[in-house]
Design a protein around this motif. Structure first.
Motif, mmCIF file in Angstrom:
data_model
loop_
_atom_site.group_PDB
_atom_site.id
_atom_site.type_symbol
_atom_site.label_atom_id
_atom_site.label_comp_id
_atom_site.label_asym_id
_atom_site.label_seq_id
_atom_site.Cartn_x
_atom_site.Cartn_y
_atom_site.Cartn_z
ATOM 1 N N UNK A 1 3.759 4.469 -0.029
ATOM 2 C CA UNK A 1 3.846 5.765 0.644
ATOM 3 C C UNK A 1 2.477 6.091 1.206
ATOM 4 N N UNK A 2 2.327 7.318 1.685
ATOM 5 C CA UNK A 2 1.051 7.632 2.345
ATOM 6 C C UNK A 2 -0.064 7.979 1.359
ATOM 7 N N UNK A 3 0.289 8.080 0.085
ATOM 8 C CA UNK A 3 -0.743 8.315 -0.927
ATOM 9 C C UNK A 3 -1.257 6.994 -1.485
ATOM 10 N N UNK A 4 -2.177 7.099 -2.460
ATOM 11 C CA UNK A 4 -2.784 5.873 -2.983
ATOM 12 C C UNK A 4 -1.885 5.138 -3.979
ATOM 13 N N UNK A 5 -1.206 5.877 -4.853
ATOM 14 C CA UNK A 5 -0.428 5.240 -5.911
ATOM 15 C C UNK A 5 1.073 5.390 -5.671
ATOM 16 N N UNK A 6 1.829 4.500 -6.300
ATOM 17 C CA UNK A 6 3.286 4.582 -6.216
ATOM 18 C C UNK A 6 3.862 4.613 -7.616
#
Lengths: 404, 356, 482
Positions: free
Chosen positions: C183-188
């Motif tokens: 996704x557009x953040x660092x973690x999933x």
């Protein structure tokens, strides 16, 4: 790359040359990145690496059909790939060989053959072209808008210098340029006159041979080439500094004479001598002191360096450097390496691709809102002019106009 | 040097007998993160006795250690060579193990610039659900042979097997570090964070809380000095700064305490419409913490569009999902992959998701 | 087969325009190989979709007919990963060549897989950003191919590989489902599927969209070039720089043969008469760069470098790198063919491994040019040969295999960034034990139960491993005796 030529091409000069070129290709694919048709079509067969592979196949199987021909036809011969190729593959030369061979294998449709024949007959003949251009201008109001845009506007060559300087150079009179934009050579003569150089034009010298040669009619091309060599040779022997060419498309062809005739006992030496003397106008003027010209440099220019100048003649920067040195403000231009889609007779034979590339090029040239677009080859000049409202000139006219 | 002990054969045996009796196992390292994830289930299997440094070559910037080695032990060892773990994992009073850190993929404030443990992993050894002791990756920086089943372990909460050994890329300790503070409201702090991150400055921390933006620079002395000077603001004394960043990394900062569930949003750093309070913004906007007595459903609305993901870090209903639920297609793939590594579903069942 | 082809064609015509299907043998030929042209195979056909829906339909069709699919990007790969399957369809992603959006504030870009690596940085330039991983073929290679191979490049020592610079992927699975991973953040949350898919060589799905991370263009970048009269000295200098606590943006080595070939192309001013050359690039803030350049130069001095030169301006820096980046194909100037190896070793083993390669070169009577990422121990020995000489290719392959085994023996691996493809299948059992290979197979089946995605690549089938082993045993010394 591994090669295994068909017996028919083994131990032939052509086969040997092709094989050397093929073997230097390592199939890395860098060429596709700068190939205009690959960028548009994304098909391996429409990039240099794929075309090299297709030509290899022709020479290995001695078979080919119109299917292969289509992809060779789509090549603009802009030779951007050669500038990108780290392995030094002489793609342009290989393509000429490939087109020559495939012409013996396939038979084009009658309509196509007629059209190509006409191009070869008409374009190189200056006087005929002059009349045709006049006729077209006269009929222009009756034509559909799309066609109207393709007709070059009328030009007066102006007064030619009469003074004879001790520095002398030959000037290629050419065919299409002489008919469509006669002011280009006239301006070149006036500007060089002010720089103390006389340009001589020889009437017998005509088309450089590119029209026929690149339409895979090597015999026709060579006919024009020999004519030019014969016409220039006496003057070359007397001593001239250079042979100046204002249309880089012709310049690139002329620089190739030496290689084309290298196995011709009668012409090898002369052709090499001529090729050695060929210089693009931008290189000639770039070497001179421009202070005396008192130029008006108020216009912002978008420079389109023709493929023949940057890729074939290898003069990537000569034109921009010269214009910058002359004091012009140059607009930001994207994708400088891409062809405008003119590519000699390409714009007539492959109109769709040609138009796509033109749109892309105009976009790239006008993004920084220039006052004028300048270029260095007649084909590009007319082609670009048909696709934009921004005036398109040969740069030499600018040096000529503004110095009054 | 930390104590060294190899119990991998024991562990393999334990897995073997668990497989025979189809008994699920609950993997426990330092037990410092029991509160994380869904409620643990299965027979406890202590893996922290499998510990020690297998190899450490400072000039290679690589360390290989057994998974039970504590993060603190490892950090101490690296410090002797002036090296660090770039991803700043929490040590949880010296209890956190390397294996648990990989399983939870927890990283500290420097994560946007220096990566996570997932980014630092070079290779692992792993006992799968068949009791086989496998080796993936290696000790070199680049290795693309086979599927990357070593980084794949990051954040899997031990559901993909027992990681027994981990090779990590380590980093030179930054020569200098400096923290400056600026008073800013949330909106303008986020704006400044975005601007700073778009500039080539040696950032290693960008955190906002209670109207103050904390900016940390790390790197060569001259660069840190010059960057800090350009920003201005009030400089934190070194001790104070270290304590502050440590309190965030170890979750001892007062923000993290309190009875309400603690929610963790990993989102696109420039997200401007995050309207939850209270909020602690870390990772230059990429990580937002909030406390709220709510369930997953309303909390996940913010990240539905793919701009990030939410998890309930601590507290709340840990029988329900605590990680943002996966769309059906992705869940199916998770289940199949789980089955490929652990066909009998022995390892940490339901710890990550109820259906996994 | 003819029947299958006809059926495929009929169904494909419902999905794609005629121009998007290539099926005549004459013009299929250019698709028979990728950047590693010694491995060739003619496919049943090639398709050029330009939408995700088309890809989805093609995969569903192939799944129904159990037809192998070989994804292809720019075809610049060096492990024959895009070599067609005799009974399969090549799915070219070349028409997916649009940059969909650049989010400058979040420093990320959404791009289609056919976008050229370099084109991303060119497009991001106006925001002061760039995409860090830069394989030497970055002018031409596609980002989708980079994802498939987890490509590195000269700057991954500091900025990581592809896997460190990708935020999200849109993947069409072997069953035709569209998944969004990351996704557009660092973690999933959940498994780190990005790690699994990146570098999976087109065996687990077809990537149709990629969100890449962008970085701010460094304030200052400088490169220092140093020459050494012995390769060992250059190797020592590499170790020393890292030991100093400096992480250069790039640290590259070239040997005499490679230097000369590249110099013929770019005229960068490489000294031709030297055993080895290092290019060390430092980037960051001006103060930091100056300090590090001084320290690196001091290391070079201490290791008795012949010539130490810091590029005077951006032009010179670009030229120094252009030579390095074009070094592989530039070898085409001194040899008709070359075979590029890609083993990675611990830096401490550099000298030892290079010396052994040299002695193998003498035994096999094949020249070797070395161009490689010295900073991260990723070797690229280029074995020079002539494919038109009978037996020379086989000899080269055997020599290459030896080099890869040498890398594994030294504690490294058989491929650092080019992938296994077809080319290194033989060496996979050398690096992995049978149980680990089996585990790979189970992961493959979880994603692609019918094994229709790029079959015969990346992971050897276990039953073949035994054959490989006995084969390679039999060939030991066959050429070495000569």
């Amino acid at each position: 790359m591994k090669t295994d030529l068909h017996p028919r091409y083994q131990n032939t000069t052509l086969g040997a040359e092709a094989e050397t070129i093929l073997r230097s290709c390592v199939h890395c694919g860098f060429c596709n990145a700068t190939c205009p048709t690959y960028q548009e079509l994304s098909d391996e067969r429409d990039g240099p690496r794929g075309r090299i592979y297709l030509i290899k196949q022709i020479l290995e199987t001695d078979q080919a059909t119109a299917r292969t021909e289509l992809h060779l036809d789509r090549c603009l011969t802009c030779r951007a790939c050669e500038a990108t190729c780290p392995s030094g593959v002489e793609y342009g030369r290989l393509l000429d060989i490939g087109r020559g061979v495939i012409a013996t294998k396939t038979k084009r449709k009658l309509r196509e053959r007629c059209f190509r024949w006409c191009l070869k007959q008409v374009l190189p003949r200056r006087t005929l072209m002059v009349w045709l251009v006049r006729l077209a201008r006269w009929l222009q109001p009756l034509m559909p808008a799309a066609l109207q845009r393709k007709i070059p506007a009328g030009q007066k060559p102006g007064v030619l210098p009469v003074k004879q300087h001790s520095r002398r150079m030959l000037l290629l009179q050419g065919c299409v340029q002489a008919a469509a934009t006669p002011n280009t050579n006239a301006a070149a003569r006036r500007v060089l006159d002010r720089l103390g150089i006389t340009l001589l034009e020889i009437r017998e010298v005509g088309c450089c041979g590119a029209v026929g040669y690149h339409l895979a009619d090597h015999g026709d091309g060579k006919y024009w080439m020999r004519r030019n060599i014969d016409a220039w040779w006496p003057l070359v022997e007397q001593g001239v500094e250079a042979i100046v060419v204002a249309a880089s498309g012709c310049g690139a062809m002329l620089q190739d004479y030496g290689r084309i005739f290298r196995d011709d006992p009668n012409y090898a030496e002369k052709a090499a001598g001529i090729s050695h003397l060929i210089k693009d106008l931008s290189c000639v003027i770039g070497a001179e002191n421009l202070h005396g010209l008192a130029l008006d440099t108020s216009k912002k220019l978008a420079v389109h360096c023709p493929c023949s100048l940057q890729h074939a003649m290898g003069e990537v920067e000569s034109l921009e450097k010269l214009l910058k040195r002359a004091g012009f403000d140059l607009a930001r231009v994207a994708e400088k390496h891409l062809c405008c889609g003119s590519a000699g007779t390409y714009s007539l034979l492959q109109p769709t691709m040609s138009q796509t590339l033109l749109d892309r090029k105009v976009q790239a040239l006008t993004q920084d809102t220039p006052d004028l677009i300048v270029t260095a080859n007649i084909g590009c000049q007319l082609h670009l002019a048909s696709g934009t409202e921004v005036p398109v000139l040969h740069w030499i006219e600018l040096l000529d106009q503004t110095s009054h | 040097m930390p104590i060294s002990k190899d119990i991998s054969l024991d562990l393999q045996e334990r897995v073997g007998s668990a497989a025979e009796s189809k008994t699920p196992l609950q993997l426990i390292g330092g037990n410092s993160k029991e509160f994380l994830g869904r409620v643990p289930a299965g027979e406890p299997l202590m893996v922290n006795a499998h510990k020690g440094i297998v190899d450490y070559s400072p000039s290679e910037l690589v360390v290989t250690a057994r998974a039970g080695t504590t993060v603190s032990e490892l950090q101490n060892l690296l410090a002797e060579e002036n090296q660090v773990l770039g991803f700043e994992p929490p040590e949880f009073q010296g209890q956190a193990t390397l294996g648990g850190t990989l399983a939870t993929n927890l990283s500290g404030p420097a994560r946007p610039w220096r990566g996570s443990i997932r980014d630092a992993v070079l290779g692992v050894r792993l006992i799968n659900g068949l009791g086989e002791h496998l080796r993936f990756g290696g000790v070199v920086m680049k290795n693309v042979a086979g599927y990357d089943l070593s980084r794949f372990q990051a954040g899997a909460f031990g559901t993909l097997g027992i990681v027994t050994e981990i090779s990590l890329k380590v980093a030179p300790k930054p020569a200098a570090e400096q923290t400056v503070c600026l008073a800013r409201d949330q909106v303008s702090a986020l704006d400044l964070m975005t601007k700073l991150q778009n500039k080539p400055v040696p950032l290693s921390g960008l955190l906002w809380i209670d109207g103050i933006l904390y900016i940390r620079f790390s790197g060569a002395e001259a660069a840190v000095q010059s960057a800090a000077k350009r920003i201005g603001g009030e400089r934190l004394m070194d001790k104070e700064a270290t304590e502050f960043w440590m309190s965030v990394r170890e979750f001892t900062h007062p923000f993290f305490s309190g009875p309400q569930p603690l929610w963790r949003y990993s989102v696109k750093s420039s997200c401007a419409d995050f309207d939850k309070t209270p909020v602690l913004i870390d990772w230059g906007g990429g990580l937002r913490w909030t406390r709220e007595a709510a369930s997953m459903e309303p909390m996940r609305q913010f990240t539905e569009a793919g701009n990030g993901q939410v998890s309930c870090y601590r507290g709340g209903d840990r029988q329900g999902e605590v990680f943002q639920p996966l769309p059906p297609g992705l869940m199916r793939l998770h289940q199949r992959l789980k089955h490929a590594v652990d066909p009998l579903q022995l390892f940490n069942p339901g710890r990550l998701y109820a259906d996994l | 087969m003819a029947n299958l082809k006809l059926q495929l064609l009929t169904e494909l015509l419902k999905i794609l325009p005629e121009a998007g299907i290539i099926q005549d043998e004459e013009t299929l030929r250019p698709y028979e190989c990728d950047g590693l042209s010694i491995y060739t195979e003619m496919p049943l056909m090639v398709v050029l979709p330009d939408s995700v829906e088309q890809v989805q339909k093609i995969i569903r069709l192939c799944s129904r007919l159990e037809t192998p699919i070989v994804p292809r990007g720019a075809g610049t790969g060096l492990s024959a990963g895009a070599m067609p399957h005799r009974e399969g369809v090549v799915v070219s992603l070349a028409k997916f060549n649009r940059i969909l959006s650049i989010d400058a504030d979040a420093r990320q870009a959404r791009v289609q897989p056919g976008v050229r690596n370099l084109a991303i940085s060119e497009a991001a330039q106006e925001y002061g950003l760039y995409y860090a991983p830069d394989p030497s073929s970055q002018i031409a290679c596609s980002i989708g191919g980079n994802v498939a191979e987890n490509s590195g490049g000269v700057h991954c020592l500091k900025y990581g590989l592809t896997v460190h610079n990708i935020l999200a992927l849109e993947v069409v699975t072997a069953e035709g489902d569209i998944l969004r991973i990351g996704n557009q953040g660092y973690d999933s949350c959940g498994f780190d599927l990005l790690s699994l898919y990146i570098g999976s060589e087109g065996l687990l799905g077809i990537v149709t969209e990629i969100t890449v991370k962008l970085l701010p263009v460094p304030e200052t970048t400088k490169v220092v070039m140093a020459t050494f009269d012995r390769v060992e000295k250059a190797g020592d200098a590499v170790k020393q720089i890292i030991a100093e606590g400096i992480i250069p943006a790039g640290l590259e080595m070239m040997d005499r043969l490679a230097i000369n070939a590249a110099e013929d192309f770019v005229h960068a001013g490489y000294p031709r008469d030297t055993a080895a050359m290092l290019l060390c690039e430092i980037d960051g803030m001006a103060e930091e760069v100056d300090e590090h350049i001084a320290r690196v130069s001091a290391v070079f001095n201490k290791e008795k470098a012949g010539c130490i030169r810091v590029a005077a301006d951006e032009n010179e820096r670009q030229r120094l790198w252009k030579g390095r980046k074009a070094a592989f194909p530039a070898i085409g100037r001194i040899s008709p063919d070359y075979y590029c190896m890609d083993g990675t070793i611990p830096r401490s083993q550099l000298t030892k491994v290079l010396t052994t390669i040299q002695s193998l070169s003498d035994i096999y009577q094949l020249r070797v040019a070395n161009v490689f990422h010295a900073g991260d121990g990723n070797l690229h020995p280029l074995i020079l040969f002539d494919a038109n000489v009978a037996g020379e290719l086989e000899k080269t392959e055997e020599f290459g295999g030896k080099i890869l085994e040498l890398c594994v023996d030294a504690g490294g691996c058989i491929t650092g960034e080019h992938g296994v493809g077809v080319e290194k299948l033989l060496q996979m059992p050398y690096q992995f034990d049978p149980a680990s290979l089996e585990q790979f197979q189970r992961v493959k089946l979880a994603c692609d139960p019918q094994r229709i995605l790029n079959p015969g690549k990346g992971i050897p089938q276990l039953k073949h491993c035994q054959e490989y082993r006995s084969l390679s045993q039999a060939s030991v010394g066959r050429h070495a005796d000569k």
